[in-house]
Design a protein around this motif. Structure first.
Motif, PDB file in Angstrom:
ATOM      1  N   ALA A  17       0.835  -1.205   0.000  1.00 57.47           N
ATOM      2  CA  ALA A  17       0.000   0.000   0.000  1.00 57.47           C
ATOM      3  C   ALA A  17       0.872   1.258   0.000  1.00 57.47           C
ATOM      4  O   ALA A  17       0.592   2.227  -0.722  1.00 57.47           O
ATOM      5  N   PHE A  18       1.937   1.224   0.780  1.00 58.88           N
ATOM      6  CA  PHE A  18       2.854   2.361   0.845  1.00 58.88           C
ATOM      7  C   PHE A  18       3.515   2.606  -0.515  1.00 58.88           C
ATOM      8  O   PHE A  18       3.562   3.735  -1.006  1.00 58.88           O
ATOM      9  N   TYR A  19       4.013   1.532  -1.115  1.00 52.98           N
ATOM     10  CA  TYR A  19       4.700   1.690  -2.392  1.00 52.98           C
ATOM     11  C   TYR A  19       3.748   1.965  -3.550  1.00 52.98           C
ATOM     12  O   TYR A  19       4.156   2.560  -4.545  1.00 52.98           O
ATOM     13  N   MET A  20       2.494   1.572  -3.426  1.00 56.31           N
ATOM     14  CA  MET A  20       1.538   1.941  -4.465  1.00 56.31           C
ATOM     15  C   MET A  20       1.371   3.454  -4.492  1.00 56.31           C
ATOM     16  O   MET A  20       1.297   4.060  -5.561  1.00 56.31           O
ATOM     17  N   LYS A  21       1.350   4.071  -3.321  1.00 60.78           N
ATOM     18  CA  LYS A  21       1.279   5.536  -3.250  1.00 60.78           C
ATOM     19  C   LYS A  21       2.535   6.160  -3.861  1.00 60.78           C
ATOM     20  O   LYS A  21       2.460   7.126  -4.610  1.00 60.78           O
ATOM     21  N   LYS A  22       3.694   5.570  -3.551  1.00 59.24           N
ATOM     22  CA  LYS A  22       4.962   6.108  -4.055  1.00 59.24           C
ATOM     23  C   LYS A  22       5.133   5.896  -5.564  1.00 59.24           C
ATOM     24  O   LYS A  22       5.953   6.565  -6.185  1.00 59.24           O
ATOM     25  N   SER A  23       4.382   4.963  -6.150  1.00 57.19           N
ATOM     26  CA  SER A  23       4.557   4.660  -7.576  1.00 57.19           C
ATOM     27  C   SER A  23       3.962   5.729  -8.482  1.00 57.19           C
ATOM     28  O   SER A  23       4.188   5.688  -9.694  1.00 57.19           O
ATOM     29  N   LEU A  29       9.210   3.091 -11.948  1.00 55.22           N
ATOM     30  CA  LEU A  29       9.513   1.665 -12.081  1.00 55.22           C
ATOM     31  C   LEU A  29       9.727   0.950 -10.748  1.00 55.22           C
ATOM     32  O   LEU A  29       9.057  -0.046 -10.464  1.00 55.22           O
ATOM     33  N   VAL A  30      10.651   1.423  -9.933  1.00 53.18           N
ATOM     34  CA  VAL A  30      11.009   0.693  -8.706  1.00 53.18           C
ATOM     35  C   VAL A  30       9.835   0.590  -7.730  1.00 53.18           C
ATOM     36  O   VAL A  30       9.523  -0.511  -7.255  1.00 53.18           O
ATOM     37  N   PRO A  31       9.141   1.685  -7.422  1.00 50.73           N
ATOM     38  CA  PRO A  31       7.985   1.528  -6.541  1.00 50.73           C
ATOM     39  C   PRO A  31       6.882   0.653  -7.147  1.00 50.73           C
ATOM     40  O   PRO A  31       6.209  -0.085  -6.424  1.00 50.73           O
ATOM     41  N   SER A  32       6.717   0.696  -8.453  1.00 53.12           N
ATOM     42  CA  SER A  32       5.706  -0.132  -9.108  1.00 53.12           C
ATOM     43  C   SER A  32       6.045  -1.614  -9.001  1.00 53.12           C
ATOM     44  O   SER A  32       5.184  -2.438  -8.670  1.00 53.12           O
ATOM     45  N   VAL A  33       7.292  -1.958  -9.253  1.00 49.56           N
ATOM     46  CA  VAL A  33       7.731  -3.354  -9.139  1.00 49.56           C
ATOM     47  C   VAL A  33       7.634  -3.818  -7.692  1.00 49.56           C
ATOM     48  O   VAL A  33       7.170  -4.938  -7.422  1.00 49.56           O
ATOM     49  N   THR A  34       8.036  -2.976  -6.760  1.00 43.89           N
ATOM     50  CA  THR A  34       7.939  -3.317  -5.334  1.00 43.89           C
ATOM     51  C   THR A  34       6.488  -3.564  -4.950  1.00 43.89           C
ATOM     52  O   THR A  34       6.182  -4.521  -4.226  1.00 43.89           O
ATOM     53  N   THR A  35       5.585  -2.738  -5.439  1.00 42.39           N
ATOM     54  CA  THR A  35       4.160  -2.915  -5.166  1.00 42.39           C
ATOM     55  C   THR A  35       3.678  -4.269  -5.661  1.00 42.39           C
ATOM     56  O   THR A  35       3.041  -5.025  -4.919  1.00 42.39           O
ATOM     57  N   ILE A  61      -8.263 -10.612   9.823  1.00 39.48           N
ATOM     58  CA  ILE A  61      -6.978 -10.265  10.446  1.00 39.48           C
ATOM     59  C   ILE A  61      -6.053  -9.618   9.420  1.00 39.48           C
ATOM     60  O   ILE A  61      -5.410  -8.593   9.693  1.00 39.48           O
ATOM     61  N   TRP A  62      -5.977 -10.190   8.220  1.00 38.53           N
ATOM     62  CA  TRP A  62      -5.118  -9.664   7.159  1.00 38.53           C
ATOM     63  C   TRP A  62      -5.514  -8.234   6.799  1.00 38.53           C
ATOM     64  O   TRP A  62      -4.664  -7.344   6.715  1.00 38.53           O
ATOM     65  N   THR A  63      -6.793  -8.016   6.612  1.00 43.13           N
ATOM     66  CA  THR A  63      -7.289  -6.683   6.286  1.00 43.13           C
ATOM     67  C   THR A  63      -7.063  -5.707   7.434  1.00 43.13           C
ATOM     68  O   THR A  63      -6.690  -4.553   7.207  1.00 43.13           O
ATOM     69  N   GLY A  64      -7.272  -6.173   8.646  1.00 40.42           N
ATOM     70  CA  GLY A  64      -7.075  -5.317   9.825  1.00 40.42           C
ATOM     71  C   GLY A  64      -5.632  -4.871   9.976  1.00 40.42           C
ATOM     72  O   GLY A  64      -5.354  -3.694  10.221  1.00 40.42           O
ATOM     73  N   ILE A  65      -4.711  -5.821   9.836  1.00 33.38           N
ATOM     74  CA  ILE A  65      -3.287  -5.464   9.922  1.00 33.38           C
ATOM     75  C   ILE A  65      -2.945  -4.445   8.844  1.00 33.38           C
ATOM     76  O   ILE A  65      -2.273  -3.442   9.103  1.00 33.38           O
ATOM     77  N   GLY A  66      -3.414  -4.707   7.625  1.00 25.56           N
ATOM     78  CA  GLY A  66      -3.117  -3.798   6.520  1.00 25.56           C
ATOM     79  C   GLY A  66      -3.723  -2.419   6.706  1.00 25.56           C
ATOM     80  O   GLY A  66      -3.077  -1.402   6.455  1.00 25.56           O
ATOM     81  N   ALA A  67      -4.975  -2.368   7.162  1.00 26.97           N
ATOM     82  CA  ALA A  67      -5.651  -1.078   7.322  1.00 26.97           C
ATOM     83  C   ALA A  67      -5.023  -0.247   8.435  1.00 26.97           C
ATOM     84  O   ALA A  67      -4.728   0.945   8.244  1.00 26.97           O
ATOM     85  N   VAL A  68      -4.812  -0.853   9.578  1.00 21.89           N
ATOM     86  CA  VAL A  68      -4.212  -0.122  10.708  1.00 21.89           C
ATOM     87  C   VAL A  68      -2.769   0.263  10.387  1.00 21.89           C
ATOM     88  O   VAL A  68      -2.338   1.386  10.641  1.00 21.89           O
ATOM     89  N   GLY A  69      -2.043  -0.670   9.783  1.00 28.64           N
ATOM     90  CA  GLY A  69      -0.648  -0.388   9.433  1.00 28.64           C
ATOM     91  C   GLY A  69      -0.518   0.711   8.399  1.00 28.64           C
ATOM     92  O   GLY A  69       0.323   1.602   8.526  1.00 28.64           O
ATOM     93  N   ALA A  70      -1.346   0.661   7.356  1.00 20.53           N
ATOM     94  CA  ALA A  70      -1.304   1.700   6.339  1.00 20.53           C
ATOM     95  C   ALA A  70      -1.687   3.058   6.910  1.00 20.53           C
ATOM     96  O   ALA A  70      -1.103   4.092   6.548  1.00 20.53           O
ATOM     97  N   PHE A  71      -2.658   3.052   7.811  1.00 19.59           N
ATOM     98  CA  PHE A  71      -3.042   4.301   8.479  1.00 19.59           C
ATOM     99  C   PHE A  71      -1.856   4.861   9.267  1.00 19.59           C
ATOM    100  O   PHE A  71      -1.554   6.057   9.163  1.00 19.59           O
ATOM    101  N   CYS A  72      -1.191   4.022  10.041  1.00 20.61           N
ATOM    102  CA  CYS A  72      -0.056   4.474  10.862  1.00 20.61           C
ATOM    103  C   CYS A  72       1.100   4.964  10.006  1.00 20.61           C
ATOM    104  O   CYS A  72       1.707   5.990  10.294  1.00 20.61           O
ATOM    105  N   VAL A  73       1.398   4.248   8.927  1.00 21.82           N
ATOM    106  CA  VAL A  73       2.485   4.661   8.023  1.00 21.82           C
ATOM    107  C   VAL A  73       2.089   5.952   7.305  1.00 21.82           C
ATOM    108  O   VAL A  73       2.929   6.828   7.085  1.00 21.82           O
ATOM    109  N   GLY A  74       0.817   6.078   6.976  1.00 21.61           N
ATOM    110  CA  GLY A  74       0.351   7.255   6.247  1.00 21.61           C
ATOM    111  C   GLY A  74       0.385   8.547   7.026  1.00 21.61           C
ATOM    112  O   GLY A  74       0.504   9.622   6.464  1.00 21.61           O
ATOM    113  N   ILE A  75       0.266   8.442   8.356  1.00 26.72           N
ATOM    114  CA  ILE A  75       0.300   9.673   9.144  1.00 26.72           C
ATOM    115  C   ILE A  75       1.731   9.992   9.469  1.00 26.72           C
ATOM    116  O   ILE A  75       2.203  11.036   9.497  1.00 26.72           O
TER     117      ILE A  75
END
Length: 75
Positions: A17-23, A29-35, A61-75
């Protein structure tokens, strides 16, 4: 072991999710491939964990980890 796979799948969801934003719309190229690589790895680990865990539990659980983690990384 399924819980460990699920944890890593959730962490990889944060990474992609982080690298999709950076792409910048998949124009860099690099953020897209990483994504794409981390997305595939995340889905693969999720599917492996679902061999043992129920769908509802694993996906929540997978969605929860991703949502909370992306929120924390995003702020």
């Amino acid at each position: 072991m399924a819980w460990i796979y699920l944890l890593f799948a959730g962490l990889l969801e944060i990474v992609w999710a982080f690298y999709m934003k950076k792409s910048a719309g998949f124009t860099l190229l690099v953020p897209s491939v990483t994504t794409i690589v981390t997305m595939i790895a995340s889905f693969a680990l999720l599917s492996i964990s679902m061999r043992t865990l129920p769908l509802g539990t694993a996906y929540t659980i997978w969605t929860g980890i991703g949502a909370v983690g992306a929120f924390c990384v995003g702020i």
